[in-house]
Design an enzyme around this catalytic site. Structure first.
Site, short mmCIF file in Angstrom:
data_model
loop_
_atom_site.label_atom_id
_atom_site.label_comp_id
_atom_site.label_asym_id
_atom_site.label_seq_id
_atom_site.Cartn_x
_atom_site.Cartn_y
_atom_site.Cartn_z
N GLY A 11 48.96 45.51 59.89
CA GLY A 11 50.22 45.98 60.45
C GLY A 11 50.97 47.27 59.57
O GLY A 11 50.73 47.05 57.88
N GLN A 12 52.08 47.08 59.87
CA GLN A 12 53.05 48.26 59.12
C GLN A 12 53.68 47.31 58.47
O GLN A 12 53.72 47.91 57.19
CB GLN A 12 53.41 48.78 60.13
CG GLN A 12 53.48 49.62 61.13
CD GLN A 12 54.52 50.44 62.22
OE1 GLN A 12 54.66 51.69 61.55
NE2 GLN A 12 54.68 50.32 63.36
N ALA A 62 52.01 39.97 65.93
CA ALA A 62 52.07 39.56 66.74
C ALA A 62 51.27 40.54 67.86
O ALA A 62 50.58 41.60 67.88
CB ALA A 62 53.97 40.56 66.97
N TYR A 63 51.42 39.98 69.14
CA TYR A 63 51.00 41.41 70.22
C TYR A 63 51.91 42.81 70.58
O TYR A 63 53.34 42.18 71.05
CB TYR A 63 50.67 41.08 70.96
CG TYR A 63 49.52 41.17 72.44
CD1 TYR A 63 48.71 41.18 72.81
CD2 TYR A 63 50.82 41.62 72.97
CE1 TYR A 63 48.04 41.94 73.74
CE2 TYR A 63 50.39 43.23 74.51
CZ TYR A 63 49.00 42.53 74.52
OH TYR A 63 48.60 43.63 75.26
N THR A 64 51.93 43.40 70.00
CA THR A 64 52.40 44.55 69.76
C THR A 64 52.79 45.32 70.76
O THR A 64 53.78 46.52 71.13
CB THR A 64 53.37 44.81 68.60
OG1 THR A 64 52.21 44.89 68.30
CG2 THR A 64 53.86 44.24 67.93
N THR A 103 61.81 41.01 67.84
CA THR A 103 61.75 42.70 67.92
C THR A 103 63.73 42.28 69.17
O THR A 103 64.45 41.56 69.73
CB THR A 103 61.40 42.80 68.79
OG1 THR A 103 61.20 44.10 69.73
CG2 THR A 103 61.16 41.54 70.72
N TYR A 127 56.49 42.25 77.09
CA TYR A 127 56.45 42.05 75.52
C TYR A 127 57.91 40.92 75.29
O TYR A 127 57.91 40.17 74.22
CB TYR A 127 56.55 43.05 74.65
CG TYR A 127 56.91 43.33 73.61
CD1 TYR A 127 55.83 43.00 72.40
CD2 TYR A 127 58.12 43.84 73.37
CE1 TYR A 127 56.39 42.76 71.37
CE2 TYR A 127 57.88 43.98 71.53
CZ TYR A 127 57.26 44.06 70.89
OH TYR A 127 57.31 42.82 69.32
N LYS A 131 58.13 37.04 73.32
CA LYS A 131 58.84 37.58 72.14
C LYS A 131 60.01 35.99 72.02
O LYS A 131 60.39 36.01 70.72
CB LYS A 131 59.50 38.77 72.02
CG LYS A 131 58.15 39.56 71.17
CD LYS A 131 56.93 39.30 70.13
CE LYS A 131 57.94 39.44 68.56
NZ LYS A 131 57.38 38.75 67.65
N TRP A 152 62.24 49.64 66.73
CA TRP A 152 61.80 50.81 65.99
C TRP A 152 60.89 51.45 64.82
O TRP A 152 61.53 51.96 64.37
CB TRP A 152 62.89 52.48 66.52
CG TRP A 152 63.52 52.31 67.77
CD1 TRP A 152 63.53 51.39 68.35
CD2 TRP A 152 64.48 53.35 68.37
NE1 TRP A 152 64.53 51.30 69.38
CE2 TRP A 152 64.52 52.48 69.43
CE3 TRP A 152 64.91 54.52 67.65
CZ2 TRP A 152 65.99 53.51 69.91
CZ3 TRP A 152 65.88 55.09 67.84
CH2 TRP A 152 66.17 55.08 69.21
#
Length: 281
Positions: A11-12, A62-64, A103, A127, A131, A152
């Site tokens: 992921g990022q 995570a599930y994003t 988040t 979501y 979280k 973001w």
């Protein structure tokens, strides 16, 4: 040598941590993708953690898929709640340090001032609910955890708003972006560095912390900054959220107050535009 496990390695945030890892050779880094750390199968996850046996866990997985979560509630909760609960329990039982990423979507967006860590949570989509459930379970199972709420997120890696805007601005003459959702972007490279700084800090101080870049902007203003830095000619128009309906509601105001993490961990947080420029270099 301490072993750091990074979940969500592709992921990022995981990708940005892998860029920084070679600078911190005092640690053994384990970057685990979905095959090595299976967040949607708790039995397998339990055995995987035992095999890796980390001293530090950066839970970036995570599930994003915010809109998809509305129709995949069970999966979102399994990954964002139950897997987090298991990881926190493992960390507690094995004396491992845990930094878990959460988040701004745990808030409802009704505030008009920057939200601190004590602000009331009230998620308005699945979501955010999943979280928040993960946060609560994490601190219940392991009060020594560090939870970082961010917002973001964008990066050179993966899919994100900045890359989508760049593509659309090259393909189209005109685009519209919502102008009534306020917050601040987070450059994943900055957050990755902050996580390492916390591990490197002489004292471990658990709890919930907020982290995003400095600045208070709308998605429309963010798009304008991307247009400016990218040298695009595309016209950017501002529209209301009601003109761009999505399956999941978004908080209209979720600017995070970062004073706590700056004071306790002595972090210097860059302005959003300064960090955005780095991505364009």
């Amino acid at each position: 040598m301490k072993k750091i496990l990074v979940t969500g390695a592709t992921g990022q945030l995981g990708s940005e941590l892998s860029v920084l890892a070679p600078l911190y050779t005092q640690y053994e880094w384990v970057f685990a993708d979905r095959t090595q750390i299976t967040l949607d199968n708790l039995e397998i996850l339990q055995s995987q953690l035992k095999v890796i046996h980390p001293d530090v866990i950066f839970n970036c997985g995570a599930y994003t898929a915010v809109d998809k979560a509305e129709s995949e509630k069970d999966l979102a909760f399994k990954v964002n709640h139950l897997a987090v609960e298991l990881i926190a329990k493992y960390a507690k039982e094995n004396n491992a340090k845990l930094i878990h990423i959460s988040t701004d979507y745990v808030f409802d967006g009704a505030s008009s001032i920057a939200l601190n860590e004590e602000a009331e949570t009230n998620p308005i989509n699945v979501y955010g609910e999943s979280k928040l459930a993960g946060e609560i379970a994490c601190l219940k199972e392991n009060p020594e955890s560090v939870i970082i709420r961010t917002s973001w997120v964008y990066s050179k890696f993966g899919n994100n708003f900045v890359k989508t805007m760049q593509r659309l601005m090259q393909e189209r003459d005109e685009i519209n972006v919502v102008n009534d959702q306020i917050g601040s972007p987070t450059y994943a490279a900055d957050l990755a560095q902050a996580m390492i700084d916390i591990i490197e800090f002489p004292k471990w101080i658990s709890g919930i912390y907020n982290y995003s870049n400095e600045g208070e902007i709308s998605w429309y203003e963010f798009a304008e900054s991307i247009k400016e830095l990218g040298g695009h000619n595309c016209k950017v128009g501002g529209i209301s959220s009601s003109s761009y309906p999505t399956p999941a509601k978004r908080p209209s105001y979720s600017l995070l107050n970062k004073e706590k993490i700056k004071a306790i961990y002595n972090l210097n947080i860059p302005d959003y535009k300064k960090s955005l420029k780095k991505m364009f270099v």
